[in-house]
Motif scaffolding. Structure first.
Motif, PDB file in Angstrom:
ATOM      1  N   ASP A 182       0.717  -4.214  -5.795  1.00 31.96           N
ATOM      2  CA  ASP A 182      -0.487  -3.486  -5.421  1.00 31.96           C
ATOM      3  C   ASP A 182      -1.522  -3.669  -6.522  1.00 31.96           C
ATOM      4  OD1 ASP A 182       0.187  -1.657  -7.489  1.00 31.96           O
ATOM      5  OD2 ASP A 182       1.285  -0.393  -6.091  1.00 31.96           O
ATOM      6  N   ASN A 183      -2.661  -3.070  -6.358  1.00 33.15           N
ATOM      7  CA  ASN A 183      -3.761  -3.263  -7.313  1.00 33.15           C
ATOM      8  C   ASN A 183      -3.502  -2.649  -8.680  1.00 33.15           C
ATOM      9  OD1 ASN A 183      -5.227  -4.708  -5.459  1.00 33.15           O
ATOM     10  ND2 ASN A 183      -6.329  -2.920  -4.688  1.00 33.15           N
ATOM     11  N   GLN A 184      -2.509  -1.768  -8.793  1.00 32.44           N
ATOM     12  CA  GLN A 184      -2.200  -1.153 -10.086  1.00 32.44           C
ATOM     13  C   GLN A 184      -1.447  -2.108 -11.005  1.00 32.44           C
ATOM     14  OE1 GLN A 184       0.005   2.383  -9.268  1.00 32.44           O
ATOM     15  NE2 GLN A 184      -1.762   3.513  -8.526  1.00 32.44           N
ATOM     16  N   LEU A 185      -0.751  -3.070 -10.434  1.00 33.49           N
ATOM     17  CA  LEU A 185       0.079  -3.968 -11.223  1.00 33.49           C
ATOM     18  C   LEU A 185      -0.764  -5.067 -11.849  1.00 33.49           C
ATOM     19  CD1 LEU A 185       3.152  -4.410  -8.865  1.00 33.49           C
ATOM     20  CD2 LEU A 185       2.881  -2.830 -10.775  1.00 33.49           C
TER      21      LEU A 185
ATOM     22  N   HIS B  29       0.874  -1.167   0.000  1.00 34.74           N
ATOM     23  CA  HIS B  29       0.000   0.000   0.000  1.00 34.74           C
ATOM     24  C   HIS B  29       0.911   1.216   0.000  1.00 34.74           C
ATOM     25  CE1 HIS B  29      -3.306  -2.685   0.760  1.00 34.74           C
ATOM     26  NE2 HIS B  29      -2.625  -3.210   1.754  1.00 34.74           N
ATOM     27  N   ARG B  30       1.175   1.726  -1.197  1.00 38.13           N
ATOM     28  CA  ARG B  30       2.123   2.828  -1.361  1.00 38.13           C
ATOM     29  C   ARG B  30       1.510   4.150  -0.942  1.00 38.13           C
ATOM     30  NH1 ARG B  30       6.115   0.359  -3.632  1.00 38.13           N
ATOM     31  NH2 ARG B  30       5.732  -1.334  -5.078  1.00 38.13           N
TER      32      ARG B  30
ATOM     33  N   ARG C  52       0.959  -2.207 -21.955  1.00 37.72           N
ATOM     34  CA  ARG C  52       0.350  -1.782 -20.693  1.00 37.72           C
ATOM     35  C   ARG C  52       1.152  -2.303 -19.501  1.00 37.72           C
ATOM     36  NH1 ARG C  52      -5.075  -0.267 -20.335  1.00 37.72           N
ATOM     37  NH2 ARG C  52      -5.869   0.326 -22.356  1.00 37.72           N
TER      38      ARG C  52
ATOM     39  N   ILE D  74       3.482  -1.145 -16.057  1.00 36.84           N
ATOM     40  CA  ILE D  74       3.803  -0.063 -15.130  1.00 36.84           C
ATOM     41  C   ILE D  74       5.269  -0.148 -14.729  1.00 36.84           C
ATOM     42  CG2 ILE D  74       3.364   0.798 -12.784  1.00 36.84           C
ATOM     43  CD1 ILE D  74       0.448  -0.140 -13.178  1.00 36.84           C
TER      44      ILE D  74
ATOM     45  N   HIS E  45       9.585  -2.084  -6.242  1.00 38.18           N
ATOM     46  CA  HIS E  45       8.652  -3.189  -6.429  1.00 38.18           C
ATOM     47  C   HIS E  45       9.296  -4.549  -6.198  1.00 38.18           C
ATOM     48  CE1 HIS E  45       5.105  -1.083  -7.894  1.00 38.18           C
ATOM     49  NE2 HIS E  45       5.928  -0.277  -8.523  1.00 38.18           N
TER      50      HIS E  45
ATOM     51  N   ASP F  32       3.061  -7.183 -15.430  1.00 39.98           N
ATOM     52  CA  ASP F  32       4.043  -6.514 -14.571  1.00 39.98           C
ATOM     53  C   ASP F  32       4.734  -7.519 -13.652  1.00 39.98           C
ATOM     54  OD1 ASP F  32       3.837  -3.614 -15.185  1.00 39.98           O
ATOM     55  OD2 ASP F  32       1.760  -3.931 -14.581  1.00 39.98           O
TER      56      ASP F  32
END
Length: 161
Positions: A30-33, A5-6, A110, A112, A14, A37
């Motif tokens: 996290d949920n963005q990856l 949780h950044r 796509r 990150i 990472h 990724d």
């Protein structure tokens, strides 16, 4: 692998590896990856470990000299001046990501964790040039390691064609 949780504005890291613990890596997700990724993170850390194993068999660096700031070069991944061992690792990592994308990772723009192929190739070549531009490079690294960097340069140049 652990959830992360950044804090806003604090990118953090990472993943990581250590030559003192070959075979062990840590990843924070996290949920963005996305799945790609995480796959690229595994390739990234594997590249470090393969260099660690290579160094057990072939000397690579003059560690006393590479710690001096005037012997720093440009990192392909972080895009800033860093010690030469970190920079050469970034060159190999960038190259291995490009090769993995070409050979077996799903084709996508796509991600990150790492930039797209064109930018990653360009950044890696810039890092390679910053290494070869060091006037005392032959006192800092072994011919074996320079050969690895030259192979990386050939891969990245082909990528840009």
């Amino acid at each position: 692998i652990r959830a992360s949780h950044r804090k806003p504005g604090f990118p953090g890291s990472h993943g990581g590896s250590s030559s003192a613990s070959i075979g062990a890596i840590w990843l924070t997700v996290d949920n963005q990856l996305g799945k790609i990724d995480i796959q690229e993170m595994m390739v990234h850390e594997l590249a470090h470990h393969l260099l660690f194993i290579d160094e057990l068999n072939h000397p690579q660096f003059n560690y006393k000299s590479i710690a001096i700031q005037e012997n720093f070069a440009l990192s392909a991944i972080l895009k800033r001046q860093r010690p030469l061992d970190k920079v050469i690792h970034s060159i190999v990592v960038g190259t291995e990501i490009l090769l993995a994308r070409k050979s077996y990772l799903p084709s996508t723009n796509r991600t990150i964790i790492h930039p797209n192929n064109s930018e990653l190739s360009k950044n890696t070549i810039e890092a390679i040039h910053s290494v070869f531009d060091l006037k005392n490079i032959h006192q800092l690294v072994t011919p074996h390691l320079l050969g690895i960097v030259e192979l990386c340069e050939n891969v990245c140049k082909r990528q840009l064609q």
